[in-house]
Motif scaffolding. Sequence first.
Motif, PDB file in Angstrom:
ATOM      1  N   LEU A 253       0.838  -1.192   0.000  1.00 57.32           N
ATOM      2  CA  LEU A 253       0.000   0.000   0.000  1.00 57.32           C
ATOM      3  C   LEU A 253       0.876   1.248   0.000  1.00 57.32           C
ATOM      4  N   GLU A 255       2.496   4.924   0.533  1.00 55.10           N
ATOM      5  CA  GLU A 255       2.547   5.949   1.570  1.00 55.10           C
ATOM      6  C   GLU A 255       2.286   5.406   2.971  1.00 55.10           C
ATOM      7  N   MET A 256       2.497   4.098   3.188  1.00 56.88           N
ATOM      8  CA  MET A 256       2.372   3.538   4.525  1.00 56.88           C
ATOM      9  C   MET A 256       3.641   2.788   4.885  1.00 56.88           C
ATOM     10  N   TYR A 266      -6.332   7.206   6.072  1.00 54.32           N
ATOM     11  CA  TYR A 266      -6.950   6.380   5.031  1.00 54.32           C
ATOM     12  C   TYR A 266      -8.379   6.845   4.764  1.00 54.32           C
ATOM     13  N   THR A 302      -3.563   7.042   0.050  1.00 51.50           N
ATOM     14  CA  THR A 302      -3.613   5.622   0.418  1.00 51.50           C
ATOM     15  C   THR A 302      -4.914   4.957  -0.013  1.00 51.50           C
TER      16      THR A 302
END
Length: 316
Positions: A253, A255-256, A266, A302
């Motif tokens: 995923l 940007e995490m 989110y 996200t």
Amino acid sequence: MKRLLYFLAALVAISCAENVVEDVEVGPYTVSTIDRNVYHIQDYNSDYPAGPVLDAEGNFVGFNNCSDMYLLVGRKKALLIDLSNNIRWADNAAGSLRQLVAERAEGKELIVTFTHNHGDHIGMLHAYVEDPTVKFALPETDFGRLISDFPEAQCSYIHDGDVLDLGGMNVDVIEVPGHTDGSVVFSIQDRDILFTGDAIGSGQGVWIFHETGFRQYAASVPRLVEWIENPSNGVSEEALRIYGGHYWQRVGLPEMQDGEELGMQYLRDMKQLIDNIFAGTAATEPTNLGRPGLDTYFRYGTACIVWNGEQAKSLI
């Protein structure tokens, strides 16, 4: 004083131990503890992992769309959220599920509930449907017409705003239609934890099947954000953890950080993505899923929505 210090140290040790995430395999399931008396049950094991399954040479040999269950144990009752896929790739899946739940519920009354009515979330119903001691709390919109599939005397309906009292643990019911007409999410009061099934996706996209569903979803997400932001609901936006119905889909995923749970960002990204779709400014790419109704990824931050590109254009 020394005795008091020992007592306090023991309390700290117990508290830390209760929040350690440890994976335990029970038959075809992998179980982890994600909070005090809260368990995450995924239908995979080391022999059949979640997602793409590869052989020793790295060749693709299968796919396990692992679906998740969550067991919440209060002082008086236990709540099992969802019943995963119908497992046919392992022996005695029903027995293994009953065993691991019973060991953690420790004789408390068991209530089974669902986030929505899709086969990969009700697949192991046969493990409990003939057990006269089990109660079923059914979201009425998705399950009202299916009541004949359940032992009616053991069933009750749940709706938006209901609270399930497990004894020292209360669980809010929040309707979030869109993925299905009756999708719901569950929030443990004072724990900053949300169980969402497929209602908002698990990282790789919430699937929306038609324009009506998208319009439902477009209204649901801002309402859910508003509910979380409402101080009277006691949710910490900074501490919020979101557990979806397919935890493995968080892999890769954008940007995490590794190990980070879905949270408030989110939801805020999802809210902005909805606005972008209405404005015709959402970033898009083809899904290559081979399903005409789900031909486009819409992305922002996200968040991801899987839907139909032509239907989205009709909103602009």
